[in-house]
Every structure is written in structure tokens, then in C-alpha cells.
Design a protein around this motif. Structure first.
Motif, mmCIF file in Angstrom:
data_model
loop_
_atom_site.group_PDB
_atom_site.id
_atom_site.type_symbol
_atom_site.label_atom_id
_atom_site.label_comp_id
_atom_site.label_asym_id
_atom_site.label_seq_id
_atom_site.Cartn_x
_atom_site.Cartn_y
_atom_site.Cartn_z
ATOM 1 N N ALA A 27 0.678 -1.328 0.082
ATOM 2 C CA ALA A 27 0.231 0.156 0.014
ATOM 3 C C ALA A 27 1.076 1.119 -0.365
ATOM 4 O O ALA A 27 0.990 2.345 -1.145
ATOM 5 N N SER A 28 1.665 1.282 1.066
ATOM 6 C CA SER A 28 2.267 2.481 1.011
ATOM 7 C C SER A 28 3.381 1.921 -0.089
ATOM 8 O O SER A 28 3.466 3.698 -1.084
ATOM 9 N N LEU A 29 4.532 0.837 -1.235
ATOM 10 C CA LEU A 29 4.789 1.503 -1.575
ATOM 11 C C LEU A 29 4.664 2.187 -3.097
ATOM 12 O O LEU A 29 4.915 2.908 -3.536
ATOM 13 N N PHE A 30 3.563 1.544 -3.387
ATOM 14 C CA PHE A 30 2.378 2.409 -4.529
ATOM 15 C C PHE A 30 1.868 3.022 -4.183
ATOM 16 O O PHE A 30 2.070 4.024 -5.009
ATOM 17 N N TRP A 49 5.431 5.185 -9.784
ATOM 18 C CA TRP A 49 6.485 4.315 -10.333
ATOM 19 C C TRP A 49 6.806 2.727 -10.256
ATOM 20 O O TRP A 49 7.424 2.325 -11.245
ATOM 21 N N LEU A 50 6.248 2.581 -9.563
ATOM 22 C CA LEU A 50 6.855 0.836 -8.907
ATOM 23 C C LEU A 50 5.160 0.628 -9.375
ATOM 24 O O LEU A 50 5.594 -0.996 -9.146
ATOM 25 N N HIS A 68 8.774 4.402 -15.409
ATOM 26 C CA HIS A 68 8.667 3.407 -15.002
ATOM 27 C C HIS A 68 10.108 2.703 -14.320
ATOM 28 O O HIS A 68 10.203 2.692 -14.797
ATOM 29 N N TYR A 69 9.372 1.478 -13.187
ATOM 30 C CA TYR A 69 10.640 0.894 -12.853
ATOM 31 C C TYR A 69 11.367 -0.122 -14.030
ATOM 32 O O TYR A 69 12.379 -0.691 -13.762
ATOM 33 N N PRO A 84 7.199 -7.409 -17.754
ATOM 34 C CA PRO A 84 8.489 -7.282 -16.603
ATOM 35 C C PRO A 84 7.537 -7.874 -16.081
ATOM 36 O O PRO A 84 5.893 -7.363 -15.325
ATOM 37 N N GLN A 85 7.577 -8.239 -15.159
ATOM 38 C CA GLN A 85 7.309 -9.124 -13.777
ATOM 39 C C GLN A 85 7.102 -7.328 -12.604
ATOM 40 O O GLN A 85 7.674 -6.419 -12.317
ATOM 41 N N GLY A 86 6.213 -7.817 -11.705
ATOM 42 C CA GLY A 86 5.789 -6.836 -11.616
ATOM 43 C C GLY A 86 6.685 -7.078 -9.783
ATOM 44 O O GLY A 86 7.113 -8.155 -9.516
ATOM 45 N N LEU A 87 7.619 -5.698 -9.220
ATOM 46 C CA LEU A 87 8.307 -6.178 -8.106
ATOM 47 C C LEU A 87 7.962 -6.951 -6.827
ATOM 48 O O LEU A 87 6.989 -6.515 -6.094
ATOM 49 N N HIS A 88 8.926 -7.246 -6.585
ATOM 50 C CA HIS A 88 7.948 -7.921 -5.550
ATOM 51 C C HIS A 88 9.064 -9.405 -3.916
ATOM 52 O O HIS A 88 10.126 -8.984 -4.570
ATOM 53 N N ILE A 89 8.863 -9.405 -3.408
ATOM 54 C CA ILE A 89 9.648 -10.696 -2.510
ATOM 55 C C ILE A 89 8.968 -11.812 -2.574
ATOM 56 O O ILE A 89 7.735 -12.096 -2.931
#
Length: 393
Positions: A34-37, A42-43, A58-59, A191-196
Motif C-alpha cells: 500500500a505505501s510502496l505504490f 513508478w513502481l 517506470h521501474y 516485466p514482472q511486478g517487483l515483489h519479494i
């Protein structure tokens, strides 16, 4: 005698509607995304039903560190054989690169087998296609070189002893294999969404150490052109500082991984990463072996998916890595394994015989039994397995 009123569905629903649910704010926080976006628009990942935007903020519009204005001159991880350097890189940046982790011959065998398998699965109509590219899952069944990688057998991966030592330090001895699959970046893919990769634990964050560590085999050169993996160096530290359910702020920009064929990347399950854009006309493959704490549920259900001939010939180490070594808090079968140590070779936790009985079609489970005077002691698989194993209790 009727069911007490308090247990009726209507009464439970009415009671539940009153007051605040336990842990509601925490579980509904949607953090850290939530806070990341919110703070880093741009993420946001691309919309897969629309053409991929280009030329904007864009990332995925990035570069390798050497060409990135935010990262030029920063002492980021470089391929190395030095154990102390790997420790430093992994702790500081969330990843380390093992130089020549695969020998030239091992690398060639790995890549050739992978490319042939991917082509054959496409021809058979069973290709696992993602918006980024083709995946080849469950690699254990698809070549001895892949089985050897799960065991960290130096015959197939010359850096195996070093990798095992690093995984023992980061996860603790007794870790198991979560999954082993090849990740393709196809020309024209998204691209993949950035994730952990520890995301299933969120909003909990394991702050002191990771619960998942990846071993990524790189069988061909990767860079910004062919979709080298996107990583945000040190981003696991941002997550640690935010803590469980906390907000992520000040996230740095990502880079594309640049590394030669034969490199092996170890990275923290809390590191933000994803598949990049392949701007060439050739498919790019890496293969990721994820490893987890032995109590965690595995992504690949190896007990079901592994070929019978591999199960029959498996070493104690391989059986353990596949999660077929039960212990009190995981993988027990009809109670077999309670009290087991979980260490490879412990016969009181070895569930191989149950799988073999299933393959033969003669696995007899214990169900609701009749009068004790009419019960036979013959035929139950769990009884046979127990009688051949040494009970530590």
C-alpha cells in the motif's frame, strides 16, 4: 438435545458483527504494498491487458548498475569466489554473486537440457506461459543436472559446497527446497511486478533473518538488453526497517542484473526483484531454486510430483530436500514422524515408503476400525513402515 443457541450460524454471525475483530488493522493493512505504490507510483506494475508503456517513469525503464545514474560508482556485488565477500554482499545488499558457480561444461549441459525441455513442452502443448515468458517448472524430473543442483552435487554444480554453507548460515541447517523452476524472459514480454519471495508471510516480516533464500542459476549471459533480473539493491533493509505491517518509504531505483553465464546468484527472500524486459530476439532463461525453513509449506509439492524412479533412487539428502523427511511439526504421515529429528537419514521420519506404496497401488490407510475383537493387524502401511524404522522415543 438441541445445539446451544450461541453456536447457531445466525447467532455467531450477529456476535461477530459486534466489536472489533482481532488483528483487523494489521491483517488489512496491505503493507508494504500500500505505501510502496502510494509513495512510489513508478513502481506500479503494468496492466497486462494494455500495451506496455515505454519512455516514461517506470521501474522497468532501467539499466545495469554501471550505466545507471543512481548506482554508478557504488560498490555493488560482483561475481566472486570469496566466502567472506559473499557474506558481506548478502548482508549489505541482499544478494551475492558466485563467480563460475557452474563450470563451462556444467553450464552448457544445464542450458542445453533446459532449452530442449522448454521446446519440447511447447510442442506438447503443456508450456507454462506467463506474461513475462515461458516457465519450466518441477525441474527435478527433467534432467540429472537439475537433480544435482538440488543436492548441490559438485558433479553438477561445482560451487555446491559453498552454496550449502551459505544456505546453512542464512536459513539454518535442515532447510528444504521450496521449488526449482526456470524463468523465461521472452522477446516482447511484460516485466514482472517487483515483489519479494517471502510475500506469503506479509504483513509479517522476519526482521532478523530471511525465511526464504533463492539460489538462481544463470546459464547464459544476462544484462539490461535481454531482461536481466530487476533488483533493488539493499531493499531488504528497507523492509526490515519498516518492520511487520510497516510502511515502506524511500525505495531506491532498480537495476538490471548483469552477469556472465555460469554465475550463481544467492538472494534474500526479502529483496525486491522481478523479471526484466527482453529487448532482444532470443529467449533468456535463468533457473531459480528457492529454499525455505523446514516447517514452511513448499511451493512445489514434491511428494506428489516427483517421478517414481527418482524417489526410488533418491539419496537421503535428496529426500530431505524434497520435504520427505518428516519431523514433529511437518510432513508426518498418519502420525509417522512424530518425534523424528527432521535430519536427513533419520528412518523414523523417512516417508519414502508411503510414496512408494502409493506408486505400487497398495497403500492401505487406517480408517474407521471395527470392533477390536475383529481387527486384523495385517496390511496397514503405517504399521509396516513403523516396524522397519527405529522409534527414537
Amino acid at each position: 438435545m438441541g445445539i446451544p443457541k450461541a453456536f447457531l450460524e445466525t447467532e455467531v454471525a450477529a456476535a461477530k458483527a459486534q466489536g472489533a475483530p482481532l488483528f483487523a488493522d494489521f491483517m488489512a493493512s496491505k503493507e508494504p504494498y500500500a505505501s510502496l505504490f502510494r509513495d512510489h507510483p513508478w513502481l506500479r506494475p503494468p496492466k497486462l491487458n494494455e500495451p506496455l508503456p515505454s519512455g516514461g517513469d517506470h521501474y522497468w525503464e532501467t539499466a545495469a548498475a554501471v550505466d545507471h545514474p543512481d548506482w554508478q560508482g557504488v560498490d555493488l556485488p560482483q561475481p566472486t569466489k570469496d566466502f567472506q565477500q559473499l557474506r558481506h554482499d548478502f548482508g549489505r545488499w541482499g544478494y551475492g554473486l558466485i563467480e563460475d558457480g557452474l563450470s563451462k561444461a556444467q553450464c552448457d549441459a544445464f542450458l542445453n537440457r533446459l532449452l530442449a525441455q522448454a521446446s519440447a513442452e511447447a510442442a506438447a502443448g503443456i508450456a507454462h506461459q506467463t506474461p513475462s515468458g515461458q516457465y519450466v517448472p518441477c525441474l527435478i524430473n527433467k534432467g540429472d543436472c537439475f537433480r544435482g543442483c538440488i543436492e548441490q552435487d559438485p558433479e553438477h554444480v561445482q560451487a555446491g559446497p559453498l552454496i550449502e554453507a551459505m544456505l546453512n548460515e542464512t536459513l539454518g541447517e535442515g532447510w528444504i527446497c521450496h521449488s526449482f523452476l526456470a524463468n523465461g524472459a521472452d522477446p516482447g514480454g511484460y516485466p514482472q511486478g517487483l515483489h519479494i519471495d517471502q510475500a506469503p508471510l506479509l504483513p509479517w516480516v522476519t526482521e532478523a533473518a530471511p525465511a526464504l533464500v533463492n539460489t538462481m542459476f544463470i546459464p547464459q549471459d544476462v544484462d539490461a538488453d535481454n531482461g536481466g533480473t530487476l533488483v533493488i539493491p539493499g531493499s531488504h533493509q528497507n523492509l526490515i526497517r519498516a518492520g511487520s505491517g510497516g510502511a515502506l518509504t524511500d525505495m531506491p531505483r532498480p537495476i538490471n542484473l548483469k552477469a556472465p553465464a555460469g554465475t550463481i546468484m544467492l538472494f534474500d527472500g526479502r529483496l525486491w526483484h522481478g523479471t526484466g524486459i527482453n529487448r532482444t530476439d532470443q529467449r533468456r532463461f535463468v533457473a531459480t531454486m528457492s529454499n525455505v525453513k523446514p516447517w514452511m509449506r513448499q511451493q512445489e509439492n514434491w511428494v506428489v510430483s516427483t517421478l517414481p524412479e527418482i524417489i526410488d533412487a533418491a539419496s537421503p539428502k535428496l529426500l530431505h530436500r524434497l520435504g520427505m523427511q518428516a519431523l514433529t511439526y511437518g510432513a508426518t504421515v498418519e502420525g509417522f514422524g512424530l518425534g523424528a529429528s527432521g535430519r536427513q537419514g533419520d528412518q523414523w521420519g523417512n516417508i519414502q515408503a508411503f510414496r512408494q506404496a502409493m506408486d505400487r497401488g497398495d497403500y492401505r490407510r487406517v480408517g474407521q476400525l471395527p470392533d477390536p475383537r475383529r481387527v486384523s493387524q495385517e496390511g496397514f502401511t503405517v504399521r509396516d513402515v513403523r516396524s522397519s524404522a527405529k522409534n527414537p522415543l
